[in-house]
Design a protein around this motif. Structure first.
Motif, PDB file in Angstrom:
ATOM      1  N   GLN A  12      96.983  88.964  72.179  1.00 31.79           N
ATOM      2  CA  GLN A  12      96.280  87.729  72.570  1.00 31.79           C
ATOM      3  C   GLN A  12      94.922  87.761  71.882  1.00 31.79           C
ATOM      4  OE1 GLN A  12      97.304  86.076  75.957  1.00 31.79           O
ATOM      5  NE2 GLN A  12      95.907  84.381  75.546  1.00 31.79           N
ATOM      6  N   ILE A  13      94.585  86.746  71.067  1.00 28.75           N
ATOM      7  CA  ILE A  13      93.293  86.812  70.372  1.00 28.75           C
ATOM      8  C   ILE A  13      92.365  85.667  70.779  1.00 28.75           C
ATOM      9  CG2 ILE A  13      94.095  88.141  68.366  1.00 28.75           C
ATOM     10  CD1 ILE A  13      94.015  85.431  66.823  1.00 28.75           C
ATOM     11  N   GLY A  14      92.619  85.082  71.894  1.00 24.09           N
ATOM     12  CA  GLY A  14      91.788  83.996  72.404  1.00 24.09           C
ATOM     13  C   GLY A  14      92.507  83.482  73.621  1.00 24.09           C
ATOM     14  N   ILE A 114      92.838  77.805  59.958  1.00 21.14           N
ATOM     15  CA  ILE A 114      92.335  78.984  59.241  1.00 21.14           C
ATOM     16  C   ILE A 114      93.491  79.886  58.782  1.00 21.14           C
ATOM     17  CG2 ILE A 114      92.046  80.429  61.304  1.00 21.14           C
ATOM     18  CD1 ILE A 114      89.679  80.333  58.265  1.00 21.14           C
ATOM     19  N   VAL A 115      94.675  79.731  59.403  1.00 24.19           N
ATOM     20  CA  VAL A 115      95.776  80.684  59.147  1.00 24.19           C
ATOM     21  C   VAL A 115      96.147  80.788  57.653  1.00 24.19           C
ATOM     22  CG1 VAL A 115      98.156  81.305  59.702  1.00 24.19           C
ATOM     23  CG2 VAL A 115      96.660  80.447  61.503  1.00 24.19           C
ATOM     24  N   LEU A 134      84.790  78.800  51.478  1.00 21.91           N
ATOM     25  CA  LEU A 134      85.497  78.387  52.698  1.00 21.91           C
ATOM     26  C   LEU A 134      84.530  77.718  53.665  1.00 21.91           C
ATOM     27  CD1 LEU A 134      87.885  78.480  54.817  1.00 21.91           C
ATOM     28  CD2 LEU A 134      87.000  80.724  55.485  1.00 21.91           C
ATOM     29  N   PHE A 135      84.914  76.544  54.163  1.00 20.06           N
ATOM     30  CA  PHE A 135      84.214  75.879  55.263  1.00 20.06           C
ATOM     31  C   PHE A 135      85.138  75.991  56.467  1.00 20.06           C
ATOM     32  CE2 PHE A 135      82.625  73.969  51.433  1.00 20.06           C
ATOM     33  CZ  PHE A 135      81.266  73.800  51.664  1.00 20.06           C
ATOM     34  N   TYR A 136      84.657  76.649  57.521  1.00 17.38           N
ATOM     35  CA  TYR A 136      85.529  76.922  58.676  1.00 17.38           C
ATOM     36  C   TYR A 136      84.846  76.417  59.943  1.00 17.38           C
ATOM     37  CZ  TYR A 136      88.056  79.995  62.035  1.00 17.38           C
ATOM     38  OH  TYR A 136      88.781  80.513  63.081  1.00 17.38           O
ATOM     39  N   SER A 137      85.500  75.470  60.589  1.00 23.65           N
ATOM     40  CA  SER A 137      84.938  74.912  61.808  1.00 23.65           C
ATOM     41  C   SER A 137      85.841  75.222  63.001  1.00 23.65           C
ATOM     42  CB  SER A 137      84.806  73.392  61.647  1.00 23.65           C
ATOM     43  OG  SER A 137      84.460  72.805  62.870  1.00 23.65           O
ATOM     44  N   ALA A 138      85.228  75.667  64.095  1.00 28.20           N
ATOM     45  CA  ALA A 138      85.975  75.883  65.340  1.00 28.20           C
ATOM     46  C   ALA A 138      85.148  75.268  66.464  1.00 28.20           C
ATOM     47  CB  ALA A 138      86.176  77.372  65.582  1.00 28.20           C
ATOM     48  N   ALA A 139      85.807  75.003  67.598  1.00 29.69           N
ATOM     49  CA  ALA A 139      85.103  74.345  68.697  1.00 29.69           C
ATOM     50  C   ALA A 139      83.943  75.213  69.187  1.00 29.69           C
ATOM     51  CB  ALA A 139      86.075  74.070  69.832  1.00 29.69           C
ATOM     52  N   ASN A 140      84.195  76.507  69.351  1.00 29.36           N
ATOM     53  CA  ASN A 140      83.143  77.424  69.807  1.00 29.36           C
ATOM     54  C   ASN A 140      83.446  78.818  69.274  1.00 29.36           C
ATOM     55  OD1 ASN A 140      85.026  78.690  71.646  1.00 29.36           O
ATOM     56  ND2 ASN A 140      84.799  76.854  72.909  1.00 29.36           N
ATOM     57  N   LYS A 142      84.362  81.559  70.642  1.00 27.59           N
ATOM     58  CA  LYS A 142      85.571  82.226  71.146  1.00 27.59           C
ATOM     59  C   LYS A 142      86.813  81.767  70.385  1.00 27.59           C
ATOM     60  CE  LYS A 142      84.330  83.291  75.863  1.00 27.59           C
ATOM     61  NZ  LYS A 142      84.181  82.636  77.145  1.00 27.59           N
ATOM     62  N   ARG A 143      86.740  80.556  69.840  1.00 27.62           N
ATOM     63  CA  ARG A 143      87.909  80.035  69.112  1.00 27.62           C
ATOM     64  C   ARG A 143      87.784  80.247  67.601  1.00 27.62           C
ATOM     65  NH1 ARG A 143      89.601  74.434  72.000  1.00 27.62           N
ATOM     66  NH2 ARG A 143      89.403  75.154  74.126  1.00 27.62           N
ATOM     67  N   MET A 144      86.708  80.950  67.199  1.00 31.16           N
ATOM     68  CA  MET A 144      86.540  81.207  65.769  1.00 31.16           C
ATOM     69  C   MET A 144      87.274  82.506  65.446  1.00 31.16           C
ATOM     70  SD  MET A 144      83.200  80.696  63.535  1.00 31.16           S
ATOM     71  CE  MET A 144      83.550  79.032  63.038  1.00 31.16           C
ATOM     72  N   HIS A 145      88.575  82.395  65.250  1.00 30.52           N
ATOM     73  CA  HIS A 145      89.404  83.578  65.033  1.00 30.52           C
ATOM     74  C   HIS A 145      89.124  84.186  63.661  1.00 30.52           C
ATOM     75  CE1 HIS A 145      91.187  82.278  68.671  1.00 30.52           C
ATOM     76  NE2 HIS A 145      91.504  81.114  68.133  1.00 30.52           N
TER      77      HIS A 145
END
Ligand SMILES: Cc1cc2nc3c(=O)[nH]c(=O)nc-3n(C[C@H](O)[C@H](O)[C@H](O)COP(=O)(O)OP(=O)(O)OC[C@H]3O[C@@H](n4cnc5c(N)ncnc54)[C@H](O)[C@@H]3O)c2cc1C
Length: 230
Positions: A12-14, A114-115, A134-140, A142-145
């Motif tokens: 589990q990673i999030g 991101i996968v 790379l431009f990588y956006s996550a909600a927060n 914890k979700r920036m895997h």
């Protein structure tokens, strides 16, 4: 023909994300290119359920890695109780083999998008090649895997990464803040010409990116867009 793979690791990673590692049952690695996907299949009540998933691992690795958001649909609801040793069917690879490490790429990932970028970066990190931004956006956060692994990649020559949190207060955060249409993102986007573009994530975000990139002159034949429902 589908190949059999065995689940060797599940993590589990999030809050709603699982990382799966599958090993080829016959010991022979699947031949694929970075950013391609496969159809994963699982038996459920006597029938096979299949869904497409991008490969997160590099073609250099024997095992395949997947990172799957659990949305409670037909396939993803089968995953949380699975034990190591479970057999999956793997069809593929599918999707264009557009990544060429000698060329320059701008990658844009939203959330689980991101996968396929992980496959590209893990592959590129082990060899010399063109520029990758790379431009990588996550909600927060914890979700920036894969955050730590990506931070390490960003220290390598030719690799530059911009992190962005779309739903977090920016105080104390050392990176960018806000959604992709934010001026910070546009300011850092290199002008087209030699660059290839690849955007992946939620369909709405990818459609927006397509519009932005084509409007600044990205060449359609050098641009790839993958919009998913998750
Ligand atoms: C080329 C490609 C690559 C992909 N790669 C990845 C990847 O790497 N990682 C990944 O996580 N996904 C990926 N997907 C998405 C994946 O294929 C599935 O669509 C997703 O996992 C949902 O499958 P499911 O069977 O659980 O949902 P389905 O039963 O197929 O339901 C369809 C949709 O309904 C919604 N839904 C269903 N049940 C619920 C529920 N209880 N609550 C909220 N919403 C619900 C979901 O948004 C879902 O997308 C990819 C898709 C494509 C086309």
């Amino acid at each position: 023909m589908a190949k059999a793979f065995i689940l060797v690791k599940k993590e589990q990673i999030g809050e709603n994300m699982l990382r799966l590692e599958l090993s080829p049952k016959d010991g022979k690695p699947l031949q694929f290119k970075p950013a391609q996907f496969v159809n994963l299949g699982l038996m459920d009540k006597g029938k096979i359920v299949k869904r497409p998933y991008s490969i997160a691992s590099s073609p250099d690795s024997k095992n395949l890695e997947f990172c799957i958001k659990i949305v409670g649909g037909e396939f993803t609801s089968l995953l949380p109780p699975l034990k190591t040793g479970t057999e999956f069917s793997v069809d593929g690879p599918f999707g264009p083999a557009f990544y060429d490490e000698k060329k320059d790429f701008v990658l844009i990932a939203g959330g689980v998008g991101i996968v396929p970028m992980m496959s590209i970066l893990r592959y590129r990190a082990r060899r010399k090649g063109g520029q990758v931004i790379l431009f990588y956006s996550a909600a927060n956060i914890k979700r920036m895997h894969y955050f730590e692994e990506l931070r390490a990649f960003s220290q390598l020559p030719g690799i530059k990464i911009f992190f962005s949190l779309s739903r977090e207060v920016c105080g104390g955060w050392p990176f960018h803040c806000g959604r992709f249409e934010h001026k910070d993102f546009l300011a850092n986007l290199p002008s087209p010409g030699k660059f290839n573009y690849f955007a992946c994530g939620k369909k709405e975000m990818v459609d927006e990116m397509r519009e932005i990139l084509l409007s600044i002159g990205a060449k359609p034949e050098l641009s790839h867009f993958e919009g998913w429902g998750v």
